[in-house]
Design an enzyme around this catalytic site. Sequence first.
Site, PDB file in Angstrom:
ATOM      1  N   SER A  68       0.825  -1.213   0.000  1.00  0.00           N
ATOM      2  CA  SER A  68       0.000   0.000   0.000  1.00  0.00           C
ATOM      3  C   SER A  68       0.855   1.257   0.000  1.00  0.00           C
ATOM      4  CB  SER A  68      -0.897   0.018   1.237  1.00  0.00           C
ATOM      5  OG  SER A  68      -1.667  -1.147   1.285  1.00  0.00           O
ATOM      6  N   CYS A  69       2.128   1.092   0.225  1.00  0.00           N
ATOM      7  CA  CYS A  69       3.045   2.232   0.197  1.00  0.00           C
ATOM      8  C   CYS A  69       3.178   2.755  -1.233  1.00  0.00           C
ATOM      9  CB  CYS A  69       4.424   1.822   0.687  1.00  0.00           C
ATOM     10  SG  CYS A  69       4.452   1.152   2.355  1.00  0.00           S
TER      11      CYS A  69
END
Lengths: 161, 205
Positions: free
Chosen positions: A28-29
């Site tokens: 999700s980064c």
Amino acid sequence: MPELVKVGMADLKVGKAPATLISYGLGSCIGISLYDPQLKVGGLLHIMLPDSTQSRANENRAKFADTGIPDMLDQVLKLGASRGRLVAKIAGGAQMFAFANATDIMRVGQRNAAAAKEVLSGLGIPVVGEDTGGNYGRTVSIDLSTGVYVVKTIDKGEKEI
Amino acid sequence: MSDDVASLSATQMDALREIGNVGAGNSATALSQIINKRIDMNVPRVSIVPLGDVPDLVGGPDVMVVGVFLRVYGKAPSNILFLLPKESAFYLVDMLMGKKRGDTQKLDFLDESALMEIGNILSGAYLNALFNFTNISLLPSIPALAMDMAGAILSVVLIQLGQMGDHALVIETEFKTDDEGIKGHFFLVPDPGSLETILSAVGVG
């Protein structure tokens, strides 16, 4: 052999050609790059969260879009980059696990991508390449000789943005 | 220092290690009964590590793993992540599905479902033991599964911790079948506030 510089999670590195900056295993980064094509200098930032003001622990500025991007901008300008020539590329922001009742934190990937674009647009830096969303991990790298930003995945192959 | 986890005493770390020991022992027994093989487990590692270093515990952020994720609800909300290297996960599926070792080369819907059920059973066993030890009742969510890079899978947990601090407290146990065919890592990652609850429950708060 050109230098390969690793960028960790919540980390920021800048450099100049012929170095390549790489960050492994983004979920999700977001991996955000800045690049000055004429001077061949740039940076890669690996953020985890959109907004430092929503967090209790914000000493590490590279963890957030709103603080990490301006810091990266300062550092590439110090290397001589011209602000008017800088272009940005972003990749990552996946949702790794599908839950029926996904909470906000599960959707943090989307919010990260939106925040990154908003901060870049506020700084007047155009986003010229993007590969965000999906439910899979990415390893991203930028070759500072060419500005080519490579996104590698396990099932969806490799692409340049 | 804003991190509450960075200031734990040796006694507190010991208590957490014991929790990991009891929990993982129970899980290992459950797994052993399902696949009818002896399971060895190491002494649980209780580590406080910078968030970015957590993927190194399983071999690095770009190692391909299968991860079963469960959210834990109750008085000490936490996350559970059961990580298996790809080859281990495939071998486990071979055993669960009564196939020959090496038959599974990718995961279909049924295989994924079987692995999620394993995650479910292991978590249930772990949390039961934790309950006996601490009297804190905890309930796992339904499991979710992903096969991908370790860093990407762990980021789900790490991002949640990242809102509160720059370190993760992980209680981690490595499982091995005696033929070394299956190796897995079981992570219990308490939410930052949950740590206090768990520690007071065992009298070292």
